[in-house]
Every structure is written in C-alpha cells, then in structure tokens.
Scaffold this motif. Structure first.
Motif, mmCIF file in Angstrom:
data_model
loop_
_atom_site.group_PDB
_atom_site.id
_atom_site.type_symbol
_atom_site.label_atom_id
_atom_site.label_comp_id
_atom_site.label_asym_id
_atom_site.label_seq_id
_atom_site.Cartn_x
_atom_site.Cartn_y
_atom_site.Cartn_z
ATOM 1 N N ASN A 137 32.027 36.895 -9.723
ATOM 2 C CA ASN A 137 31.623 37.713 -8.587
ATOM 3 C C ASN A 137 30.451 37.024 -7.884
ATOM 4 O O ASN A 137 29.299 37.123 -8.313
ATOM 5 C CB ASN A 137 31.235 39.119 -9.068
ATOM 6 C CG ASN A 137 31.178 40.115 -7.931
ATOM 7 O OD1 ASN A 137 30.656 39.813 -6.855
ATOM 8 N ND2 ASN A 137 31.701 41.305 -8.173
ATOM 9 N N LYS A 138 30.745 36.338 -6.788
ATOM 10 C CA LYS A 138 29.715 35.574 -6.088
ATOM 11 C C LYS A 138 28.671 36.475 -5.430
ATOM 12 O O LYS A 138 27.495 36.121 -5.340
ATOM 13 C CB LYS A 138 30.366 34.678 -5.037
ATOM 14 C CG LYS A 138 31.265 33.599 -5.628
ATOM 15 C CD LYS A 138 31.827 32.702 -4.536
ATOM 16 C CE LYS A 138 32.710 31.616 -5.127
ATOM 17 N NZ LYS A 138 33.273 30.709 -4.090
ATOM 18 N N ALA A 139 29.088 37.654 -4.953
ATOM 19 C CA ALA A 139 28.138 38.549 -4.296
ATOM 20 C C ALA A 139 27.062 39.008 -5.266
ATOM 21 O O ALA A 139 25.871 39.098 -4.905
ATOM 22 C CB ALA A 139 28.882 39.758 -3.724
ATOM 23 N N THR A 140 27.445 39.301 -6.509
ATOM 24 C CA THR A 140 26.465 39.742 -7.503
ATOM 25 C C THR A 140 25.495 38.620 -7.841
ATOM 26 O O THR A 140 24.276 38.834 -7.935
ATOM 27 C CB THR A 140 27.185 40.217 -8.781
ATOM 28 O OG1 THR A 140 28.121 41.240 -8.436
ATOM 29 C CG2 THR A 140 26.193 40.768 -9.787
ATOM 30 N N ARG A 141 26.020 37.397 -8.013
ATOM 31 C CA ARG A 141 25.132 36.268 -8.332
ATOM 32 C C ARG A 141 24.153 35.998 -7.189
ATOM 33 O O ARG A 141 22.975 35.723 -7.423
ATOM 34 C CB ARG A 141 25.971 35.019 -8.623
ATOM 35 C CG ARG A 141 26.766 35.115 -9.921
ATOM 36 C CD ARG A 141 27.417 33.803 -10.263
ATOM 37 N NE ARG A 141 28.391 33.401 -9.243
ATOM 38 C CZ ARG A 141 29.012 32.222 -9.241
ATOM 39 N NH1 ARG A 141 28.746 31.327 -10.163
ATOM 40 N NH2 ARG A 141 29.885 31.936 -8.298
ATOM 41 N N GLN A 142 24.626 36.099 -5.954
ATOM 42 C CA GLN A 142 23.747 35.879 -4.807
ATOM 43 C C GLN A 142 22.682 36.972 -4.731
ATOM 44 O O GLN A 142 21.507 36.707 -4.423
ATOM 45 C CB GLN A 142 24.563 35.852 -3.519
ATOM 46 C CG GLN A 142 23.747 35.570 -2.267
ATOM 47 C CD GLN A 142 23.156 34.178 -2.258
ATOM 48 O OE1 GLN A 142 23.879 33.187 -2.368
ATOM 49 N NE2 GLN A 142 21.836 34.080 -2.141
ATOM 50 N N SER A 143 23.069 38.227 -5.024
ATOM 51 C CA SER A 143 22.115 39.335 -4.984
ATOM 52 C C SER A 143 21.042 39.175 -6.051
ATOM 53 O O SER A 143 19.855 39.452 -5.802
ATOM 54 C CB SER A 143 22.858 40.664 -5.179
ATOM 55 O OG SER A 143 23.801 40.875 -4.154
ATOM 56 N N GLN B 102 19.215 29.082 -8.413
ATOM 57 C CA GLN B 102 20.417 28.906 -7.629
ATOM 58 C C GLN B 102 21.471 29.946 -8.047
ATOM 59 O O GLN B 102 21.637 30.236 -9.230
ATOM 60 C CB GLN B 102 20.975 27.501 -7.823
ATOM 61 C CG GLN B 102 20.074 26.398 -7.294
ATOM 62 C CD GLN B 102 19.898 26.502 -5.791
ATOM 63 O OE1 GLN B 102 20.829 26.886 -5.068
ATOM 64 N NE2 GLN B 102 18.706 26.165 -5.312
ATOM 65 N N PRO B 103 22.182 30.533 -7.088
ATOM 66 C CA PRO B 103 23.202 31.535 -7.442
ATOM 67 C C PRO B 103 24.247 31.008 -8.413
ATOM 68 O O PRO B 103 24.748 31.761 -9.256
ATOM 69 C CB PRO B 103 23.829 31.884 -6.087
ATOM 70 C CG PRO B 103 22.769 31.569 -5.083
ATOM 71 C CD PRO B 103 22.036 30.383 -5.627
ATOM 72 N N ASP B 104 24.577 29.711 -8.332
ATOM 73 C CA ASP B 104 25.595 29.160 -9.227
ATOM 74 C C ASP B 104 25.130 29.120 -10.677
ATOM 75 O O ASP B 104 25.952 28.990 -11.596
ATOM 76 C CB ASP B 104 25.981 27.751 -8.783
ATOM 77 C CG ASP B 104 26.651 27.750 -7.405
ATOM 78 O OD1 ASP B 104 27.176 28.826 -7.029
ATOM 79 O OD2 ASP B 104 26.637 26.709 -6.734
ATOM 80 N N ALA C 277 19.964 36.344 -7.290
ATOM 81 C CA ALA C 277 19.093 35.253 -6.830
ATOM 82 C C ALA C 277 18.141 35.739 -5.742
ATOM 83 O O ALA C 277 16.953 35.364 -5.728
ATOM 84 C CB ALA C 277 19.938 34.090 -6.328
ATOM 85 N N ASN C 278 18.621 36.607 -4.840
ATOM 86 C CA ASN C 278 17.763 37.130 -3.777
ATOM 87 C C ASN C 278 16.652 38.010 -4.340
ATOM 88 O O ASN C 278 15.499 37.969 -3.880
ATOM 89 C CB ASN C 278 18.597 37.934 -2.781
ATOM 90 C CG ASN C 278 19.559 37.061 -2.002
ATOM 91 O OD1 ASN C 278 19.410 35.836 -1.963
ATOM 92 N ND2 ASN C 278 20.566 37.686 -1.410
#
Length: 380
Positions: A67-73, A86-88, A75-76
C-alpha cells in the motif's frame, strides 16, 4: 337508612362520571402531538465532516507494504518531527490508512466534542487496539471544523492462523467516542432576512400543514402563520420577539395538534413483515384461499449385469432414474368474509385458519388489486 343508601348511590354515580370524563379527556388528547415531534425549522440540520488519517499501534494487522499511500503517509508524519525516511523503506504492518467521518450538530461551540467513525481504506485485517493520530475534519467547502484523535473502539475481531479464520462483525470499522474536538463554532440560522421562519413537516400533508398554521395563529392571537404547501408553514416573527427568538421558537414547538396521516400498509417481502395501522379499513370483500403443494422426487438406482465374468462392449453398468410426482391439496379451503373491517381484523381471521405470512402478503396484494383496501400498499 334510606338517606345513607341514597348518599352512597350519589357518590358512586359521581365517581363513575368522573372516571368517564377522564377517559373521554384521555381519548381526546390521545392523538395530540407536539409540533417538535413532527417537523423542524428550515435551516436546522447537521453538517457532514470527513477526513483522512492514520491508525497506529496495530498488532501486525495494518496495511501491507504494497500500500503505497500508507507508506507515503507514514513518511509525511515522520517528516513533521524531523525524521527523514524514504517511503520505500517503510515496511511496518502496524499502521493503517483510514477515512474519518463525523456529524457536526446544527449548533456547536468551540471545544465541544463529537463522536467520529473510522474506516479502513487499505488492506488492513483489523483495527483492534489501534489509536487514531490527530487528523483534521473538513466540510464540503474545504474548511477544517474539527480535529479527531483517540483510541479506537472496535466492536469485532478477526484472528487467522494456518488457514483458520475466526471473525465477528467488521473489525476494519471502529469509532472514537467524543474523539472529535470542534475548532470552529457553527450556528444554524432559522430566521430569514425577511424576518420569517419556515416550519417543515417530516411527512408532507396539506391537512396537517393547515392545522399547524391555525394552531399557531390561535396561540398568539394574530395571523402569524400561513401554510405554504403540504410540507412548509411560513411563520412571521413579530418585532418584539426577534430579540427573544429562542423563547418564541419554544412556544411554537410546545404547541400540540392532531396530525392527519394517510392510511398505509407496509409489507417487507424479504422478511415477511406486515405493519399496518389498527384502523385501516377494508371494504366488503370475500377471500377464498387454498393450499396446493407439488413435489417431484427422483430415485436413482444402479443396474448391475447378472453375469459378471461375461463382459463385452454391450455389457456395462447402467444408472436408472425413477421419478414420481406428488400433489397434495388441503382438503378445506380458507374462507374469510370481511365487511367494513380493518386490516387487523382480516389478518387476525387469516391467522385463525393457519395462513402463513407469505400467503397473507399475497392476499393483501389481491385485496388491494380488487379495490377493497382503503390504504396505500407499500411493498419493500
């Protein structure tokens, strides 16, 4: 001795008259309803809020690394605390991305609390034990009116191991009681620029609307109300009452009238539920109902050759199917004659001859088609 008996009789008669007058009074006011219970003032409504946030503290039941949205959130959020990731590189399954919904009351002051509902939008398995991080709640105009935060209450669970799953209710939906704090006060406006208000009925009806206008005018001793249509009653606010609008509205809400309602019979075919008013009338009608049952039974048998050793292309095992049809009809036919009765009387009569609910629904539909049911038939 005669005087004593005469006195007792007079007291008994006076007691009977008093009880009778009380019963008449209760019957007269039995159908009286406050205006507050059958409608509201136009402009008085709740406001929908929605937000996006993260739930943390999950025991490996959160969103997967896919789930890329969760990883980006994640990180934010960490970036706000000077943690650069990094989100990755985020691989945690203890966090879930969620949507937050709430209802802002018509009148709310800064610091008031409201309940919020949290729903998962990713692939989290459960939100049990999670905590909602601070998230803004916005109205459709994009303005933030409240902040939500707190521990989740989830009325369900889901546990799985080695292909075995135990689940109750929906574990991906939770709530935070009093978890939202109002940041911007709101005040519903029911007084229009022309110093009038509109009282709207929950169930539109011309007769009820007219009775409301008449009751308001009678209570205030002047013509203040006018029925606009079947749903709305326009009320003019006198100049002396504009400063004390709350008291004026209170006097109106406390007024009682007898609402006029349409006769309705509601049928839910999925559950076999019938709801009807006790005084819904049925014209003269005769109902004859029979019960026919048809069943088809098939018996499958195997035909085995007698000489097992003598085999060949023409000798093989055959499957034979024998079918029979059974038709059974109830010897006596249900017969009901209704003459100016109510729906309740008809259902009671059908129940006495052991008619099931599904058949009663079919009979009511037939009675409506015959024009004998003096009510709206609503089928859900």
């Amino acid at each position: 001795m005669l005087d004593i008996r005469t006195g007792l009789k007079l007291r008994l008669m006076s007691l009977i008259l008093a009880v009778f007058s009380v019963l008449l009074s209760n019957a007269a006011y039995a159908d009286m309803v406050r205006l507050k219970d059958i409608g509201k003032f136009s402009g008085w409504r709740e406001n929908a809020l929605v937000g996006y946030g993260l739930v943390t503290g999950l025991a490996n039941t959160g969103d997967s690394p896919n789930n890329k949205a969760t990883r980006q959130s994640i990180a934010n959020v960490l970036a706000q605390f000077d943690v650069a990731v990094q989100p990755d590189l985020v691989l945690s399954r203890n966090v879930a991305a969620v949507m937050i919904t709430a209802k802002l009351p018509a009148v709310a002051h800064q610091g008031d609390t409201i309940d919020v509902t949290v729903t998962s939008i990713g692939d989290a398995r459960s939100l049990v034990g999670g905590t909602l991080l601070t998230a803004p709640l916005k109205a459709p105009n994009g303005k933030v009116y409240a902040l939500a935060q707190g521990a989740l209450f989830v009325g369900g669970y889901k546990y799985d191991l080695n292909g075995n799953v135990a689940q109750k209710n929906h574990p991906t939906v939770g709530s935070v009681p009093a978890g939202g704090i109002v940041e911007v006060a709101v005040q519903a406006r029911i007084l229009r620029p022309d110093n009038t208000m509109v009282f709207t009925l929950s169930d539109a009806d011309f007769t009820t609307s007219s009775r409301i206008a008449a009751a308001i005018n009678k209570a205030f001793g002047e013509t203040l109300a006018k029925a606009q249509d079947a749903e709305g009653v326009e009320i003019r606010v006198p100049e002396a009452d504009r400063e004390y609008l709350v008291d004026f509205v209170t006097r109106i809400e406390k007024l009682s009238i007898e609402p006029d309602t349409r006769a309705r019979v509601v049928i839910d075919e999925r559950t076999g539920t019938i709801v009807s008013g006790g005084d819904v009338r049925i014209a003269k009608v005769v109902v004859s109902h029979g019960d026919l049952k048809l069943s088809i039974i098939t018996d499958n048998s195997v035909s085995q050759p007698i000489l097992i050793r003598n085999t060949g292309a023409e000798i093989r095992t055959e499957t034979v199917s024998n079918s029979r049809i059974n038709v059974s009809e109830r010897s006596e036919t249900g017969y009901v004659s209704a003459s100016n009765n109510t729906v309740a009387d008809l259902i009671h009569a059908l129940t006495r001859i052991k008619t099931n609910t599904r058949d009663i629904i079919s009979i009511l539909r037939a009675v409506k088609a015959a024009g004998a049911l003096r009510a709206d038939l609503i089928i859900q």
